[in-house]
Design an enzyme around this catalytic site. Structure first.
Site, PDB file in Angstrom:
ATOM      1  N   THR A  79      15.315   9.474  29.261  1.00 45.44           N
ATOM      2  CA  THR A  79      14.438   8.314  29.474  1.00 45.44           C
ATOM      3  C   THR A  79      15.068   7.180  30.300  1.00 45.44           C
ATOM      4  O   THR A  79      14.451   6.663  31.226  1.00 45.44           O
ATOM      5  CB  THR A  79      13.969   7.767  28.110  1.00 45.44           C
ATOM      6  N   ASN A 100      21.035   8.021  28.333  1.00 41.85           N
ATOM      7  CA  ASN A 100      20.527   6.945  27.472  1.00 41.85           C
ATOM      8  C   ASN A 100      21.720   6.205  26.885  1.00 41.85           C
ATOM      9  O   ASN A 100      21.717   4.988  26.760  1.00 41.85           O
ATOM     10  CB  ASN A 100      19.674   7.519  26.348  1.00 41.85           C
ATOM     11  N   ASP A 162      12.696  -0.262  24.575  1.00 40.13           N
ATOM     12  CA  ASP A 162      13.235  -1.360  25.396  1.00 40.13           C
ATOM     13  C   ASP A 162      13.638  -0.873  26.792  1.00 40.13           C
ATOM     14  O   ASP A 162      13.356  -1.527  27.796  1.00 40.13           O
ATOM     15  CB  ASP A 162      14.395  -2.061  24.679  1.00 40.13           C
ATOM     16  N   HIS A 308       8.906  15.184  20.746  1.00 41.94           N
ATOM     17  CA  HIS A 308      10.159  15.625  20.128  1.00 41.94           C
ATOM     18  C   HIS A 308       9.901  16.271  18.769  1.00 41.94           C
ATOM     19  O   HIS A 308      10.455  17.315  18.452  1.00 41.94           O
ATOM     20  CB  HIS A 308      11.104  14.434  19.910  1.00 41.94           C
ATOM     21  N   HIS A 485      14.910  17.404  25.703  1.00 41.05           N
ATOM     22  CA  HIS A 485      14.917  17.537  27.167  1.00 41.05           C
ATOM     23  C   HIS A 485      16.273  17.082  27.668  1.00 41.05           C
ATOM     24  O   HIS A 485      17.089  16.612  26.881  1.00 41.05           O
ATOM     25  CB  HIS A 485      13.805  16.661  27.758  1.00 41.05           C
TER      26      HIS A 485
HETATM   27 ZN   LIG Z   1      12.787  12.025  24.686  1.00 39.46          ZN
END
Ligand SMILES: [Zn+2]
Length: 546
Positions: A79, A100, A162, A308, A485
């Site tokens: 993400t 992330n 966020d 997920h 992913h």
């Molecule tokens: Zn994800």
């Protein structure tokens, strides 16, 4: 003769006038709406289309321009990197959002992609507000729009997550995200000293509490969901307190044990709430109505949380997309009324796709597997002790990357490149590990295609690990139920790239395109500079039609 010359001059001057008029005032849309649907695969457009309404996703497909073969062009597909890449038009190798979270050698700990300990929360809780885009090393298309208009544009980023709000809003926009502890949308002192009045009024409506007092029922009878597995199966991960992953979901009964107000993230109502805030922001900031081009950057996070837990072949995911489709239809109708049809520009994409649930693939006899990283690391520790002498050689393993203890290597006078190679070769003995690459090779060589090219586009010379691992297709790490992913395989890379509205012709192309083409396409349409690290190319099919 004289007459002809005069006539000729007249025609020339008229042509000149017409051209001047065409280029004399710069044309831009009133509003740009960027939509990132977290974890949306390209195939969902087709898989669920039979029950889409006419004006939601189908409006984009029919009246917009669809790049049908649009992909992520780096590893890892998460993400934070996804949002950063869409908006900066480049990959983690350049913009620096390499995961992330990622391990930082000098700190001896992992950092979060949007963390910033120099700022604090505004509304919500203080700790949820240590957020800013400061780790993003290149400019975004939203930054460039601000520069192009002398900062008269407004940029507003909105998401439950966020990072889904802060990275798209860039360094110069405003961002709002959800605080799971208080149920408020919040921001940080990077942006504001206090929440704007419209956002305060929004929080006063206490919509999360209202949504969580409902039951999530499927829109249609559950037996009519025939695009994937049956609702009750062993592949999905039930909520705490439920024995099966099945409808209906009694949200009041689930709230306490499943994250409190954070539960809304794993229901379709997280998307509803995001849109509610978008309406409030459009009105509160008068976006698209101020005589300058404004930019609303929205990210729908609930599609990821639901994906997920239940996987891409679940009734839950299908129902979530059917609901989002209906809500987007309403939203586009609203924009038609408030901004005007053809006066706003929309693009829709995703921050990554998703793998199928491993056990589901296995049940269909498709090759798939789960790598036990604890076992691999135990073996690797034994190997490194044997090869390099007793020591704590593995500093970290994350994002499919091994970080070696470089200080210890220096102390013992070992050559890092040789160590990387030995570890890379050793890891290839495990089932599920397909390829391994050393940082030394990724720095020295240039890979132009294949998955090693994707790996290199996600590789940051200063921040990435020492040995990078690629698993076999359909393999995940430590996967029991549900899915994830992060790979460079098509299930993770193939995402929607659709433009619609102002200046966009209807059409489609199956030409390979990448998500790093989105920001350069916007730069051409909006007549701004390219984001400073941009490596993608404008989509000619869209920009050349003007
Ligand atoms: Zn994800």
């Amino acid at each position: 003769m004289k007459k002809i010359v005069v006539l000729g001059l007249l025609i020339l001057s008229q042509v000149g006038f017409a051209q001047e008029e065409k280029s004399g005032s710069l044309q831009r849309p009133k509003l740009v709406v960027g939509i990132v649907v977290d974890q949306m695969r390209q195939e969902y457009f087709y898989r669920y289309q039979d029950r889409f309404v006419e004006n939601g996703f189908k409006r984009l497909l029919k009246s917009g321009f669809v790049m049908e073969n649009g992909h992520y062009n780096y590893i890892p597909t998460y993400t934070g990197p996804g949002h950063a890449s869409v908006y900066s038009g480049t990959t983690p190798a350049t913009h620096g959002i390499i995961g992330n979270n990622w391990y930082v050698r000098s700190l001896g700990r992992s950092i979060y992609c949007a963390e910033d300990s120099t700022v604090t929360g505004v509304a919500g809780t203080a700790s949820s507000g240590e957020i800013s885009p400061r780790n993003l090393l290149s400019s975004t298309i939203t930054d460039e729009l601000m520069f192009a208009t002398g900062k008269r544009s407004k940029v507003v980023g909105i998401a439950i997550k966020d990072r889904g709000a802060a990275l798209p809003a860039g360094h110069m926009g405003d961002a709002y995200w959800y605080d799971a502890k208080t149920g408020e949308f919040m921001t940080s002192t990077y942006y504001y000293g206090a929440l704007p009045d419209w956002a305060k009024a929004f929080n006063d409506r206490k919509l999360p509490q209202k949504y969580l007092s409902q039951t999530w029922e499927p829109l249609f009878p559950v037996e009519t969901y025939v695009q994937g597995a049956a609702d009750d199966n062993v592949f999905e991960s039930p909520f705490i307190g439920m024995e099966t992953p099945t409808f209906p979901y009694d949200l009041p009964a689930l709230t306490e044990d499943n994250g409190g107000l954070g539960l809304i993230s794993t229901t379709p109502f997280g998307n509803t709430l995001t849109l509610d805030l978008a309406y409030a922001a459009l009105e509160g900031e008068q976006l698209g109505k101020r005589g300058e081009t404004d930019f609303l950057a929205m990210s729908f996070s609930s599609t990821d949380y639901i994906g997920h837990r239940f996987g891409p072949s679940s009734v839950e995911v299908e129902d979530n997309y059917l609901r989002l489709d209906r809500e987007l239809a309403e939203f586009f109708d609203y924009l038609d009324r408030e901004i005007g049809e053809g006066e706003y520009l929309v693009f829709l994409t995703a921050d990554h796709g998703v793998a199928d649930v491993v056990s589901y693939m296995q049940s269909e006899r498709v090759a798939a597997g789960s790598l036990d990283t604890r076992f691999v690391l135990t073996q690797l520790k034994g190997f490194t002790n044997q090869q390099f002498g007793e020591g704590d050689w593995i500093s970290n393993y994350s994002n499919e990357q091994v970080f070696l203890n470089r200080e210890l290597a220096k102390e013992k006078g070992l050559v890092l490149a040789d160590m990387q190679k030995e570890v890379a070769d050793f890891l290839l003995r495990f089932d599920g590990i397909k390829e391994t690459y050393t940082a030394e090779d990724l720095k020295r060589l240039e890979y132009n295609h294949g998955r090693k090219h994707l790996l290199q586009m996600g590789f940051n010379h200063k921040a990435s690990g020492d040995v990078l691992v690629i698993l076999e297709p359909a393999w995940l790490t430590n996967s029991v139920r549900g899915t994830t992913h992060g790979t460079g395989y098509t299930y993770d890379t193939h995402v929607p790239i659709v433009f619609y509205g102002w200046g966009v012709p209807a059409g489609s192309s199956s030409r390979y395109a990448t998500i790093t083409d989105i920001a350069p396409t916007l730069a051409m349409l909006l007549k701004t500079r390219l984001p400073n690290g941009a490596s993608g190319q404008p989509i000619g099919e869209i920009v050349d039609s003007k």
